[in-house]
Structure formats: C-alpha cells, structure tokens
Design a protein around this motif. Structure first.
Motif, PDB file in Angstrom:
ATOM      1  N   LEU A 149       0.891  -1.219  -0.075  1.00  0.00           N
ATOM      2  CA  LEU A 149       0.087  -0.273  -0.143  1.00  0.00           C
ATOM      3  C   LEU A 149       0.869   1.143  -0.075  1.00  0.00           C
ATOM      4  O   LEU A 149       0.515   2.152  -0.775  1.00  0.00           O
ATOM      5  CB  LEU A 149      -0.984  -0.072   1.223  1.00  0.00           C
ATOM      6  CG  LEU A 149      -2.009  -1.248   1.259  1.00  0.00           C
ATOM      7  CD1 LEU A 149      -3.010  -0.785   2.495  1.00  0.00           C
ATOM      8  CD2 LEU A 149      -2.844  -0.770  -0.153  1.00  0.00           C
ATOM      9  N   CYS A 150       2.017   1.105   0.724  1.00  0.00           N
ATOM     10  CA  CYS A 150       2.824   2.443   0.823  1.00  0.00           C
ATOM     11  C   CYS A 150       3.401   2.571  -0.616  1.00  0.00           C
ATOM     12  O   CYS A 150       3.661   3.880  -0.974  1.00  0.00           O
ATOM     13  CB  CYS A 150       4.029   2.318   1.785  1.00  0.00           C
ATOM     14  SG  CYS A 150       3.255   2.205   3.600  1.00  0.00           S
ATOM     15  N   ILE A 151       3.957   1.523  -1.179  1.00  0.00           N
ATOM     16  CA  ILE A 151       4.241   1.596  -2.516  1.00  0.00           C
ATOM     17  C   ILE A 151       3.368   2.170  -3.550  1.00  0.00           C
ATOM     18  O   ILE A 151       3.708   2.902  -4.434  1.00  0.00           O
ATOM     19  CB  ILE A 151       5.035   0.299  -3.059  1.00  0.00           C
ATOM     20  CG1 ILE A 151       6.201  -0.128  -2.121  1.00  0.00           C
ATOM     21  CG2 ILE A 151       5.219   0.088  -4.590  1.00  0.00           C
ATOM     22  CD1 ILE A 151       6.846  -1.357  -2.534  1.00  0.00           C
ATOM     23  N   GLY A 166       0.439  -0.275 -12.606  1.00  0.00           N
ATOM     24  CA  GLY A 166       1.357  -1.361 -13.017  1.00  0.00           C
ATOM     25  C   GLY A 166       2.599  -1.631 -12.166  1.00  0.00           C
ATOM     26  O   GLY A 166       2.709  -3.047 -12.260  1.00  0.00           O
ATOM     27  N   GLY A 167       2.909  -0.758 -11.248  1.00  0.00           N
ATOM     28  CA  GLY A 167       3.759  -1.092 -10.464  1.00  0.00           C
ATOM     29  C   GLY A 167       3.277  -2.174  -9.116  1.00  0.00           C
ATOM     30  O   GLY A 167       4.034  -3.096  -8.883  1.00  0.00           O
ATOM     31  N   THR A 199      12.153  -7.617   1.027  1.00  0.00           N
ATOM     32  CA  THR A 199      13.297  -7.322   0.382  1.00  0.00           C
ATOM     33  C   THR A 199      13.085  -7.379  -1.199  1.00  0.00           C
ATOM     34  O   THR A 199      13.599  -6.445  -1.769  1.00  0.00           O
ATOM     35  CB  THR A 199      14.779  -7.915   0.671  1.00  0.00           C
ATOM     36  OG1 THR A 199      14.708  -8.443   1.791  1.00  0.00           O
ATOM     37  CG2 THR A 199      15.844  -7.437   0.000  1.00  0.00           C
ATOM     38  N   ILE A 200      12.362  -8.658  -1.423  1.00  0.00           N
ATOM     39  CA  ILE A 200      12.173  -8.635  -2.930  1.00  0.00           C
ATOM     40  C   ILE A 200      11.222  -7.253  -3.366  1.00  0.00           C
ATOM     41  O   ILE A 200      11.410  -6.746  -4.653  1.00  0.00           O
ATOM     42  CB  ILE A 200      11.523 -10.046  -3.234  1.00  0.00           C
ATOM     43  CG1 ILE A 200      12.428 -11.148  -3.016  1.00  0.00           C
ATOM     44  CG2 ILE A 200      10.782 -10.020  -4.684  1.00  0.00           C
ATOM     45  CD1 ILE A 200      11.643 -12.725  -3.078  1.00  0.00           C
ATOM     46  N   ILE A 201      10.321  -7.077  -2.693  1.00  0.00           N
ATOM     47  CA  ILE A 201       9.424  -6.046  -3.030  1.00  0.00           C
ATOM     48  C   ILE A 201      10.274  -4.767  -3.350  1.00  0.00           C
ATOM     49  O   ILE A 201       9.894  -3.896  -3.988  1.00  0.00           O
ATOM     50  CB  ILE A 201       8.263  -5.852  -1.958  1.00  0.00           C
ATOM     51  CG1 ILE A 201       7.331  -6.735  -1.923  1.00  0.00           C
ATOM     52  CG2 ILE A 201       7.512  -4.502  -2.045  1.00  0.00           C
ATOM     53  CD1 ILE A 201       6.132  -6.939  -0.839  1.00  0.00           C
ATOM     54  N   GLY A 202      11.016  -4.536  -2.243  1.00  0.00           N
ATOM     55  CA  GLY A 202      11.780  -3.177  -2.408  1.00  0.00           C
ATOM     56  C   GLY A 202      12.929  -3.280  -3.871  1.00  0.00           C
ATOM     57  O   GLY A 202      12.914  -2.455  -4.423  1.00  0.00           O
ATOM     58  N   THR A 208      11.467  -1.268 -11.219  1.00  0.00           N
ATOM     59  CA  THR A 208      10.408  -0.812 -11.869  1.00  0.00           C
ATOM     60  C   THR A 208      10.378   0.738 -11.941  1.00  0.00           C
ATOM     61  O   THR A 208      10.106   1.412 -13.085  1.00  0.00           O
ATOM     62  CB  THR A 208       9.114  -1.161 -11.256  1.00  0.00           C
ATOM     63  OG1 THR A 208       9.160  -2.373 -11.381  1.00  0.00           O
ATOM     64  CG2 THR A 208       7.816  -0.644 -11.898  1.00  0.00           C
ATOM     65  N   VAL A 209      10.775   1.243 -11.045  1.00  0.00           N
ATOM     66  CA  VAL A 209      10.917   2.892 -11.099  1.00  0.00           C
ATOM     67  C   VAL A 209      11.884   3.484 -12.102  1.00  0.00           C
ATOM     68  O   VAL A 209      11.624   4.362 -12.658  1.00  0.00           O
ATOM     69  CB  VAL A 209      11.262   3.417  -9.482  1.00  0.00           C
ATOM     70  CG1 VAL A 209      11.709   4.930  -9.455  1.00  0.00           C
ATOM     71  CG2 VAL A 209       9.996   3.140  -8.461  1.00  0.00           C
ATOM     72  N   VAL A 210      13.333   2.672 -12.005  1.00  0.00           N
ATOM     73  CA  VAL A 210      14.076   3.166 -13.235  1.00  0.00           C
ATOM     74  C   VAL A 210      13.412   3.028 -14.216  1.00  0.00           C
ATOM     75  O   VAL A 210      13.505   3.838 -15.449  1.00  0.00           O
ATOM     76  CB  VAL A 210      15.331   2.164 -13.159  1.00  0.00           C
ATOM     77  CG1 VAL A 210      16.210   2.547 -14.197  1.00  0.00           C
ATOM     78  CG2 VAL A 210      16.064   2.207 -11.600  1.00  0.00           C
TER      79      VAL A 210
END
Length: 309
Positions: A149-151, A166-167, A199-202, A208-210
């Motif tokens: 949710l924070c992401i 999408g993310g 850690t995988i989520i991060g 994805t952000v890149v």
C-alpha cells in the motif's frame, strides 16, 4: 586509450511489447497455478507461524537418521519430524506444538535431551508457543500488505495512477509466484522468508521505478512517438543497467547461498528467485500494463515536441 567493457550493447532494439503478450500468458498461468497450490497444497509453515519446537542435534558419527527417528519415537514423540540439516551430519527435529504452558514445553525438551543420551550433542533449541505464533502470522501478513500500500501511494505521487497500478500489479505478481514456488517445493516458510519477500518488493520496485522514470522522460521528449514504440525504446535504453545490476546481485546471492549454511539458505534462495522474477516483471509486466491503461502525453506542454529518434 582505455575503453570500458560493454557486456550489453547500448543500441539494442528488442520488441518487449510484442514479447509481453507471451509474458502475460506465462504470468497468468503461473499465477493461477500459484493460487491453486496455495489452497490445495499449502505452505510448509515453520515453527515461527505454526508453533512448536525445533531442535538441531549432532548425533555420533555414523548414526543414521532412521536410527535417530526410532529413538525419538521410543521416547514418546511419534509426531516428530526429522530431516538432515547442513553438511556435518546434523539433524533437525521438529516437535509439534504442545498443550500447556511454556514450562511444559521446556519439560518436553528436557525429556527429549535425556532420551537421546550423552552421545547426541544439542546444538540449538527454538520454541514458539501458539499465542506468539499467531501474532507473528498476523504481523507478517500486515507487513507485506502495508508495504504494498505504501508503494502504491509513493508511485502514484511520483508518477500517475497508471504507473502506480502497473507497479503494484508487478509486485503482487512477484509475491504470488514466490508463494507458489514455496508451496510447490515444500520449503519452510518462516520469518526469514517474510524478510526476503519484503526485500524482493523493494528490489523489484527499484527496478520498476528506473524503467518508469525513463518512460516518463521520453514521454516528455518524444511526443510524436507511439506509446508502444516509446516503451520499447525506454526499456532498451535501461537494459544494460538492469541486466548488470541483476547479475552482480545474483553473484553475491549465489555465494551467500553456497557458503552461508542452512540458516541463511531459505532467505538467500528466496532472494535469488526474487531477483529473477523481479527483473522479469519490471520488463514484461509493469511497463506493458501502461499500454492497457494508457498514459497521458502532456507531461510538459510548454516544451516543443522533438522528432522521433
């Protein structure tokens, strides 16, 4: 004159959007399989989540695990599970959760120690009661949900809602396939696994952000280019960075998995899988979702449109 070694060419022209059609089918099939595995096979919860006692012992040299299992059954622990642990002949004994207080649990452990005899060395004892295991389960689920949710909020504020959706779809895809892998292989699911999933989520979000940042940059710069061509162009431009980052991370994780011992095995195995699936989802899940949802082209209306590269 020194020239840096380039493992990935800078001018690749891979049609990721065309390939993403197959990626969606593969991801959809794997996601459905993961859901079915979760409901019909289930996770192999460790002592952290289902309670009980884990005891790691080192029997005398030459002692077979079947002999040790017969000894444990003779003591009175018919529900115990035994498996080899590490490469030194150590054995992991799992005792189910017992009724009564923590004092009663300790008495059971003492009984097992006495029954095994002096020839068996007790290396570690890890006990979790039913109340604590229930709290850890709730907190673990809450941690994953809050992280996603924070992401979602972060990506929404940084880009726009299409990128956020999408993310999050990409992250849910990674978590779902990781859970399915654990169900299929029967690997123990414990607190270290939850830490690995977070850690995988991060890691996946960073990748994805890149990609999203490069897409947004080119949306401003090349306004005459079609969205599918622009996404392909963007992902090809960040492909060397994505591949090299993933490869260097994998090298460290493989070394940690090979030499880190059984304690770190589940964590590092989950991370290795997460790097692979996270890189895949950033390219074949997160970015192609923008084609389905569409994206605005007027990021910077004040600047004139540039020509197609």
């Amino acid at each position: 004159m020194y020239r840096p070694i380039r493992f990935i060419p800078d001018d690749t022209k891979i049609g990721f959007i065309k390939l993403s059609r197959f990626g969606f089918m593969v991801s959809g099939a794997l996601s459905v399989a993961s859901i079915l595995l979760f409901f019909f096979v289930g996770l192999n919860f460790g002592v952290d989540f289902k309670g009980g006692t884990n005891i790691i012992v080192r029997p005398a040299a030459g002692t077979e695990i079947n002999t040790l299992r017969d000894t444990v059954d003779t003591i009175g622990f018919n529900g115990a599970e035994l498996q080899n642990f590490g490469t030194n002949g150590d054995v992991l004994i799992r005792l189910p959760i017992l009724e009564g207080s923590d004092h009663g649990q300790q008495e059971t452990v003492d009984k097992l120690k006495a029954g095994l005899g002096a020839g068996v060395e007790i290396l570690s004892v890890d006990s979790v009661g039913p109340k604590v295991s229930g709290e850890l389960t709730d907190q673990g689920i809450l941690a994953v949900v809050v992280a996603i949710l924070c992401i979602l909020g972060y990506v929404w504020m940084r880009f726009e809602w299409q990128f956020a959706v999408g993310g999050v779809i990409s992250l849910l895809h990674d978590v779902l396939l990781t859970v399915g892998l654990f169900c299929a292989l029967g690997i123990e699911f414990n607190l270290s696994t939850i830490a690995a999933i977070l850690t995988i989520i991060g890691y996946s979000l960073n990748d994805t952000v890149v990609v999203f940042d490069r897409i947004r940059e080119f949306l401003r710069k090349y306004k005459a280019m079609g969205l599918a061509d622009l996404i392909d162009f963007s992902m090809n431009s960040v492909l060397p960075r994505t591949i090299l980052t993933s490869v260097t991370t994998m090298l460290a994780l493989i070394a940690l998995y090979s030499f880190g011992g059984e304690v770190l095995a589940n964590f590092t195995f989950t991370m290795i899988w997460g790097v692979l699936i996270g890189t895949y989802s950033s390219i074949f899940v997160a970015a192609p979702v923008l084609i389905l949802l569409g994206s605005k082209r007027d990021w910077d209306a004040a600047k004139p449109a540039n020509a197609r590269p």
